[in-house]
Design an enzyme around this catalytic site. Structure first.
Site, PDB file in Angstrom:
ATOM      1  N   TYR A 142       0.854  -1.188   0.000  1.00 30.68           N
ATOM      2  CA  TYR A 142       0.000   0.000   0.000  1.00 30.68           C
ATOM      3  C   TYR A 142       0.885   1.231   0.000  1.00 30.68           C
ATOM      4  O   TYR A 142       1.831   1.327   0.778  1.00 30.68           O
ATOM      5  CB  TYR A 142      -0.892  -0.006   1.249  1.00 30.68           C
ATOM      6  N   ASP A 237       9.379   3.060  -0.397  1.00 30.73           N
ATOM      7  CA  ASP A 237       8.327   3.695   0.393  1.00 30.73           C
ATOM      8  C   ASP A 237       8.580   3.330   1.860  1.00 30.73           C
ATOM      9  O   ASP A 237       8.250   2.229   2.306  1.00 30.73           O
ATOM     10  CB  ASP A 237       6.946   3.214  -0.072  1.00 30.73           C
ATOM     11  N   LYS A 265       4.511   9.495   8.843  1.00 29.01           N
ATOM     12  CA  LYS A 265       4.339   8.949  10.192  1.00 29.01           C
ATOM     13  C   LYS A 265       5.334   9.508  11.220  1.00 29.01           C
ATOM     14  O   LYS A 265       5.140  10.586  11.748  1.00 29.01           O
ATOM     15  CB  LYS A 265       4.373   7.422  10.130  1.00 29.01           C
TER      16      LYS A 265
HETATM   17  N1  PLP Z   1       2.887   4.263   2.265  1.00 30.34           N
HETATM   18  C1  PLP Z   1       2.812   3.332   3.217  1.00 30.34           C
HETATM   19  C2  PLP Z   1       3.839   2.247   3.270  1.00 30.34           C
HETATM   20  C3  PLP Z   1       1.794   3.383   4.176  1.00 30.34           C
HETATM   21  O1  PLP Z   1       1.701   2.435   5.102  1.00 30.34           O
HETATM   22  C4  PLP Z   1       0.855   4.436   4.106  1.00 30.34           C
HETATM   23  C5  PLP Z   1      -0.230   4.531   5.101  1.00 30.34           C
HETATM   24  O2  PLP Z   1      -0.371   3.754   5.992  1.00 30.34           O
HETATM   25  C6  PLP Z   1       0.977   5.389   3.092  1.00 30.34           C
HETATM   26  C7  PLP Z   1       2.016   5.279   2.178  1.00 30.34           C
HETATM   27  C8  PLP Z   1       0.004   6.521   3.006  1.00 30.34           C
HETATM   28  O3  PLP Z   1       0.201   7.388   4.057  1.00 30.34           O
HETATM   29  P1  PLP Z   1      -0.992   8.359   4.556  1.00 30.34           P
HETATM   30  O4  PLP Z   1      -2.008   7.475   5.191  1.00 30.34           O
HETATM   31  O5  PLP Z   1      -0.306   9.290   5.499  1.00 30.34           O
HETATM   32  O6  PLP Z   1      -1.512   9.046   3.350  1.00 30.34           O
END
Ligand code: PLP
Length: 426
Positions: A142, A237, A265
């Site tokens: 994700y 990511d 985060k």
């Molecule tokens: N990338 C990863 C690996 C994530 O776990 C998340 C969200 O949990 C995101 C991107 C997206 O982040 P946000 O929820 O702050 O938009």
């Protein structure tokens, strides 16, 4: 005072599904959400007066626990001076310098407001730099909810069983190639066939949105090799893993040098934030220095940067990670022992202060094998744990987090609760 039930019912009338992010609705575990009143240290409290040991930690940001004194002080001090200026501040510089110093692959970084914004912007940058349009990702990974990346995504999408989402144009989804994680042969094959059209490959180096799935030995190195060969950008990511699995993130742990990295985060200490960064030759292509547009009214927000800085100031004393690692190991070893002792097949993995526990006897190496988990059993486990005061992610396809604030007593409470839960599940 209103109860969780009353508040949730009222919320459902004005907020879709009663929540501002789908997984919070607790649908996949057959429950209604508890409404949170506050958090303190390793615990979270609901409006009904119940306390829970919090192993969600706001889905990762709260590595120091709730309302950490230094973070609260930094935010309070900044709030008194102003909450947003829409202009450059020294705080942004300080946070950017800390991030760049922590992650050797980053020469420059830009702050945004969420992980979604970070990945979306990194992909635009990769497309702009290469002049290509296709994006490779992995099933069950994700990367936020931008159109390009909401294809075979894990987490909430996996939980709700929505393949992508209506509203994502077919033409955009067609630009995304989603492959099984840990299968280097499939990546090679895709690049051999379409390499000249592929702008980037984006990967969670340690996937944590289909449960926790370790990368096989050589997999990440293989991705680095293939992307280099085909002149596509490798994007790590690290929205979850950044400053979580170690101060230098997964890239330090595995010794890989990605072209671009996305963060979120922890670098906001619990306030909304995101960041993307990488090699200067690419980052300099961003407006206003370059021609690739990206912007944000609240980007580099002073409260978020103050909270992030206060958090990184604690974490940069790297021994903090040893302490976190020990807690995580204690907890996960205990959980696995109890589950197996109760005759419940589980598969577990952990890195630093995050852990995953699948209710399956099958080795989990990708999204297909993650889906062999008994989600009904997880739902019963979740409900039993909540009942005895443990706050777990309401989905089998999420991970757990331990914070510096968790005490031995709190972790023991989790283990006692798990013993009861497992005995009722077998
Ligand atoms: N990338 C990863 C690996 C994530 O776990 C998340 C969200 O949990 C995101 C991107 C997206 O982040 P946000 O929820 O702050 O938009």
């Amino acid at each position: 005072m209103s109860s969780s039930k009353d508040i949730f019912e009222a919320a459902c009338r004005v907020i879709p599904g009663g929540v501002n992010s789908p997984v919070r609705a607790c649908k996949s575990v057959g429950a209604e959400p508890k409404i949170v009143s506050h958090g303190q240290g390793g615990r979270i409290f609901d409006v009904d007066g119940c306390a829970y040991v919090d192993l969600v930690c706001s889905w990762g940001p709260l590595i120091l626990g709730h309302a950490h004194r230094a973070v609260v002080e930094a935010v309070g001090k900044q709030a008194a001076k102003g909450m947003s200026f829409g202009a450059a501040t020294e705080l942004e510089l300080a946070l950017a310098q800390k991030i760049v110093a922590a992650l050797p692959s980053l020469e420059m970084v830009r702050l945004v407001n969420s992980g979604t914004e970070a990945t979306m912007s990194a992909v635009r940058l990769a497309r702009g730099v290469t002049g290509r349009s296709k994006v490779v990702k992995f099933d069950g990974c994700y990367h936020g909810h931008a159109d390009t990346l909401l294809v075979a995504a894990g987490s909430g999408v996996a939980t709700l069983g929505i393949p992508g989402s209506p509203g994502v144009p077919k033409a955009i989804a067609a630009e995304t190639i989603s492959l099984p994680f840990n299968d280097l042969a499939r990546v090679e094959e895709a690049f051999e066939r379409m390499g000249s059209d592929i702008a980037c490959l984006i990967v969670e180096p340690i996937p944590a949105n289909m449960g926790l799935v370790p990368p096989a030995t050589g997999f990440l190195e293989g991705l680095r090799h293939i992307t280099r060969k085909h002149e596509a950008l490798l994007i790590f990511d690290e929205v979850i893993t950044g400053f979580r699995v170690g101060y230098g993130g997964a890239q330090e742990l595995f010794g890989i040098d990605p072209d671009l990295t996305t963060l979120g985060k922890i670098i906001g200490g619990g306030l909304p934030v995101g960041a993307f960064g990488g090699k200067a030759e690419y980052m300099k292509r961003l407006a206003p220095e370059g021609d690739i547009y990206q912007a944000g009214t609240l980007s580099g927000n002073p409260l978020a940067t103050a909270a992030g800085l206060a958090t990184l100031n604690v974490l940069e004393h790297r021994e903090v990670y040893d302490e976190l690692d020990k807690k995580d190991e204690y907890l996960l070893n205990g959980l696995v022992k109890l589950a197996l002792g109760a005759g419940i097949p589980v598969r577990a993995a952990r890195y630093g202060s995050m852990f995953g526990l699948f209710f399956t006897g099958t080795e989990v190496r990708d999204y297909e094998t993650a889906k062999t988990s008994d989600t009904d059993r997880y739902a019963r486990y979740w409900r039993s744990m909540l009942e005895s005061g443990v706050w777990l992610a309401p989905s089998q396809f999420e991970v757990g987090f331990v914070s510096t604030a968790h005490t031995k007593e709190e972790l023991d409470h989790v283990l006692e609760s798990a013993a009861t839960a497992f005995s009722s599940l077998s």
